[in-house]
Design a protein around this motif. Structure first.
Motif, PDB file in Angstrom:
ATOM      1  N   TYR A 118      49.391  48.752  -3.457  1.00  0.00           N
ATOM      2  CA  TYR A 118      50.717  48.912  -3.474  1.00  0.00           C
ATOM      3  C   TYR A 118      51.141  47.472  -3.024  1.00  0.00           C
ATOM      4  O   TYR A 118      50.587  47.062  -1.770  1.00  0.00           O
ATOM      5  CB  TYR A 118      51.482  49.944  -2.984  1.00  0.00           C
ATOM      6  N   GLY A 119      52.210  46.865  -3.487  1.00  0.00           N
ATOM      7  CA  GLY A 119      52.762  45.520  -2.996  1.00  0.00           C
ATOM      8  C   GLY A 119      52.239  44.059  -3.543  1.00  0.00           C
ATOM      9  O   GLY A 119      53.075  43.289  -3.612  1.00  0.00           O
ATOM     10  N   ALA A 120      51.221  44.479  -4.219  1.00  0.00           N
ATOM     11  CA  ALA A 120      50.626  43.390  -4.992  1.00  0.00           C
ATOM     12  C   ALA A 120      51.449  43.182  -6.323  1.00  0.00           C
ATOM     13  O   ALA A 120      52.021  43.949  -6.941  1.00  0.00           O
ATOM     14  CB  ALA A 120      49.201  43.436  -5.130  1.00  0.00           C
ATOM     15  N   CYS A 121      51.486  41.939  -6.796  1.00  0.00           N
ATOM     16  CA  CYS A 121      52.110  41.797  -8.268  1.00  0.00           C
ATOM     17  C   CYS A 121      51.284  42.334  -9.194  1.00  0.00           C
ATOM     18  O   CYS A 121      52.106  42.983 -10.050  1.00  0.00           O
ATOM     19  CB  CYS A 121      52.102  40.315  -8.426  1.00  0.00           C
ATOM     20  N   THR A 122      50.104  42.735  -9.186  1.00  0.00           N
ATOM     21  CA  THR A 122      49.416  43.393 -10.194  1.00  0.00           C
ATOM     22  C   THR A 122      49.926  45.026 -10.084  1.00  0.00           C
ATOM     23  O   THR A 122      50.054  45.568 -11.160  1.00  0.00           O
ATOM     24  CB  THR A 122      48.114  43.259  -9.894  1.00  0.00           C
ATOM     25  N   GLY A 204      58.278  34.997  -3.724  1.00  0.00           N
ATOM     26  CA  GLY A 204      59.740  34.621  -2.923  1.00  0.00           C
ATOM     27  C   GLY A 204      59.501  34.964  -1.378  1.00  0.00           C
ATOM     28  O   GLY A 204      58.217  35.161  -0.807  1.00  0.00           O
ATOM     29  N   ALA A 205      60.616  34.911  -0.736  1.00  0.00           N
ATOM     30  CA  ALA A 205      60.502  34.922   0.799  1.00  0.00           C
ATOM     31  C   ALA A 205      60.444  36.318   1.309  1.00  0.00           C
ATOM     32  O   ALA A 205      59.734  36.601   2.360  1.00  0.00           O
ATOM     33  CB  ALA A 205      62.032  34.863   1.341  1.00  0.00           C
ATOM     34  N   ASN A 206      60.578  37.315   0.287  1.00  0.00           N
ATOM     35  CA  ASN A 206      60.224  38.949   0.838  1.00  0.00           C
ATOM     36  C   ASN A 206      59.252  39.440  -0.014  1.00  0.00           C
ATOM     37  O   ASN A 206      59.619  40.047  -1.227  1.00  0.00           O
ATOM     38  CB  ASN A 206      61.653  39.757   0.860  1.00  0.00           C
ATOM     39  N   TRP A 208      57.454  42.017  -0.396  1.00  0.00           N
ATOM     40  CA  TRP A 208      57.575  43.645  -0.668  1.00  0.00           C
ATOM     41  C   TRP A 208      58.683  44.068  -1.370  1.00  0.00           C
ATOM     42  O   TRP A 208      58.706  44.896  -1.861  1.00  0.00           O
ATOM     43  CB  TRP A 208      57.422  44.117   1.045  1.00  0.00           C
ATOM     44  N   ALA A 209      59.564  43.061  -1.746  1.00  0.00           N
ATOM     45  CA  ALA A 209      60.735  43.214  -2.532  1.00  0.00           C
ATOM     46  C   ALA A 209      60.486  43.067  -3.842  1.00  0.00           C
ATOM     47  O   ALA A 209      59.717  42.288  -4.364  1.00  0.00           O
ATOM     48  CB  ALA A 209      61.927  42.550  -1.853  1.00  0.00           C
ATOM     49  N   VAL A 210      61.215  44.053  -4.798  1.00  0.00           N
ATOM     50  CA  VAL A 210      61.281  43.624  -6.210  1.00  0.00           C
ATOM     51  C   VAL A 210      62.333  42.309  -6.579  1.00  0.00           C
ATOM     52  O   VAL A 210      63.430  42.805  -6.343  1.00  0.00           O
ATOM     53  CB  VAL A 210      61.385  44.666  -7.084  1.00  0.00           C
ATOM     54  N   THR A 211      62.001  41.246  -6.916  1.00  0.00           N
ATOM     55  CA  THR A 211      62.714  40.057  -7.253  1.00  0.00           C
ATOM     56  C   THR A 211      62.764  39.984  -8.616  1.00  0.00           C
ATOM     57  O   THR A 211      61.789  40.379  -9.553  1.00  0.00           O
ATOM     58  CB  THR A 211      62.404  38.907  -6.504  1.00  0.00           C
ATOM     59  N   ARG A 212      63.784  39.040  -9.112  1.00  0.00           N
ATOM     60  CA  ARG A 212      63.971  38.807 -10.542  1.00  0.00           C
ATOM     61  C   ARG A 212      64.152  37.321 -10.475  1.00  0.00           C
ATOM     62  O   ARG A 212      64.964  36.689  -9.943  1.00  0.00           O
ATOM     63  CB  ARG A 212      65.089  39.256 -11.458  1.00  0.00           C
ATOM     64  N   TRP A 213      63.041  36.526 -11.256  1.00  0.00           N
ATOM     65  CA  TRP A 213      63.094  35.115 -11.218  1.00  0.00           C
ATOM     66  C   TRP A 213      63.282  34.563 -12.516  1.00  0.00           C
ATOM     67  O   TRP A 213      62.625  35.341 -13.733  1.00  0.00           O
ATOM     68  CB  TRP A 213      61.790  34.627 -10.518  1.00  0.00           C
ATOM     69  N   GLN A 214      63.578  33.314 -12.838  1.00  0.00           N
ATOM     70  CA  GLN A 214      63.369  32.660 -13.947  1.00  0.00           C
ATOM     71  C   GLN A 214      62.063  31.921 -14.315  1.00  0.00           C
ATOM     72  O   GLN A 214      62.024  30.874 -13.283  1.00  0.00           O
ATOM     73  CB  GLN A 214      64.703  31.669 -14.346  1.00  0.00           C
ATOM     74  N   PHE A 215      61.324  32.032 -15.335  1.00  0.00           N
ATOM     75  CA  PHE A 215      60.092  31.312 -15.479  1.00  0.00           C
ATOM     76  C   PHE A 215      60.366  30.569 -16.972  1.00  0.00           C
ATOM     77  O   PHE A 215      60.991  31.122 -17.835  1.00  0.00           O
ATOM     78  CB  PHE A 215      58.897  32.525 -15.381  1.00  0.00           C
ATOM     79  N   HIS A 216      59.761  29.710 -16.991  1.00  0.00           N
ATOM     80  CA  HIS A 216      59.518  29.006 -18.382  1.00  0.00           C
ATOM     81  C   HIS A 216      58.247  29.144 -19.143  1.00  0.00           C
ATOM     82  O   HIS A 216      57.218  29.171 -18.329  1.00  0.00           O
ATOM     83  CB  HIS A 216      59.735  27.429 -17.968  1.00  0.00           C
ATOM     84  N   THR A 217      58.402  29.277 -20.458  1.00  0.00           N
ATOM     85  CA  THR A 217      57.164  29.143 -21.173  1.00  0.00           C
ATOM     86  C   THR A 217      56.427  28.122 -21.092  1.00  0.00           C
ATOM     87  O   THR A 217      57.047  26.736 -20.878  1.00  0.00           O
ATOM     88  CB  THR A 217      57.692  29.582 -22.717  1.00  0.00           C
TER      89      THR A 217
END
Length: 226
Positions: A118-122, A204-206, A208-217
């Motif tokens: 738990y907490g890992a991006c996977t 990101g900075a936190n 343990w939090a679920v965040t939404r980011w913009q990524f490029h292909t």
């Protein structure tokens, strides 16, 4: 005297003949030899309860080794011997069956839960994908984020450079700020400028939090779906 001498000689000669005949059986009863019969197409010369076996053929997984000069001959093998071989093979298969079943059950159990910490991006990517599609990813070992495309290929999942909503985004090591372990998330929105909005954890900075980011292909970015 002549009659007695002749009688004695005859008796000794008879004993010698009898001894030679019996001598072949003095050491005890041995297994009956294999009966060799001439090969006749479509005709078996074996007795009832026997099975014809041609040179080099196998029965029950065991090969009958016969010298090359006997290629025109067949061997008569008792049917109970053939049955014993098949029985032994069946017993071996029966012993292996539980192991195969246990291995299959172990794989099924791993695929029925989120095996990542738990907490890992996977962990988040696996959980979010399950929430959207009802299935967890089947790979649980050799499964750092950067390894997911290879593992997905091994399990027959689709790996593409084209994003879809609900697919898993994978960033290779160092791509767009990913750590040396890479990064995974789930695509929430596909934008028209070759970019996506993906949700993830441990970014990101936190962390343990679920965040939404913009990524490029682009290079080092792939998308996984079942």
């Amino acid at each position: 005297m002549k009659f007695v001498a002749r009688t004695g000689v005859a008796a000794i000669f008879g004993l010698l003949i009898t001894g030679a005949t019996v001598g072949g059986h003095v050491e005890g009863k041995s297994a009956p030899p294999l009966k060799r019969v001439a090969h006749t197409s479509g005709v078996s010369s074996c007795s009832e309860g026997e099975h014809t076996q041609t040179p080099g053929s196998s029965s029950g997984g065991l090969t009958n080794h016969i010298s090359p000069d006997s290629s025109s001959m067949m061997t008569c093998v008792a049917d109970d011997n053939i049955a014993a071989r098949h029985s032994a093979k069946g017993a071996m298969n029966a012993l292996q069956a539980p192991r195969v079943l246990m291995r299959a059950n172990a794989v099924a159990m791993e695929s029925a839960r989120n095996a990542f910490p738990y907490g890992a991006c996977t962990w988040y990517a696996d959980q979010r994908y399950h929430d959207l599609h009802g299935t967890y990813v089947p790979w649980t070992d050799n499964a750092n984020a950067w390894q997911w495309p290879q593992r997905a290929n091994e399990y027959g999942w689709r790996v593409s450079s084209t994003p879809q909503v609900g697919s898993i985004i994978v960033l290779q090591s160092g791509v767009q700020g990913a750590s040396w372990l890479g990064h995974v998330g789930v695509v929430e929105q596909v934008k028209g400028n070759s970019s996506v909005i993906a949700s993830s954890m441990n970014w990101g900075a936190n962390p343990w939090a679920v965040t939404r980011w913009q990524f490029h292909t682009g290079p080092g970015v792939t998308f996984i779906s079942q």
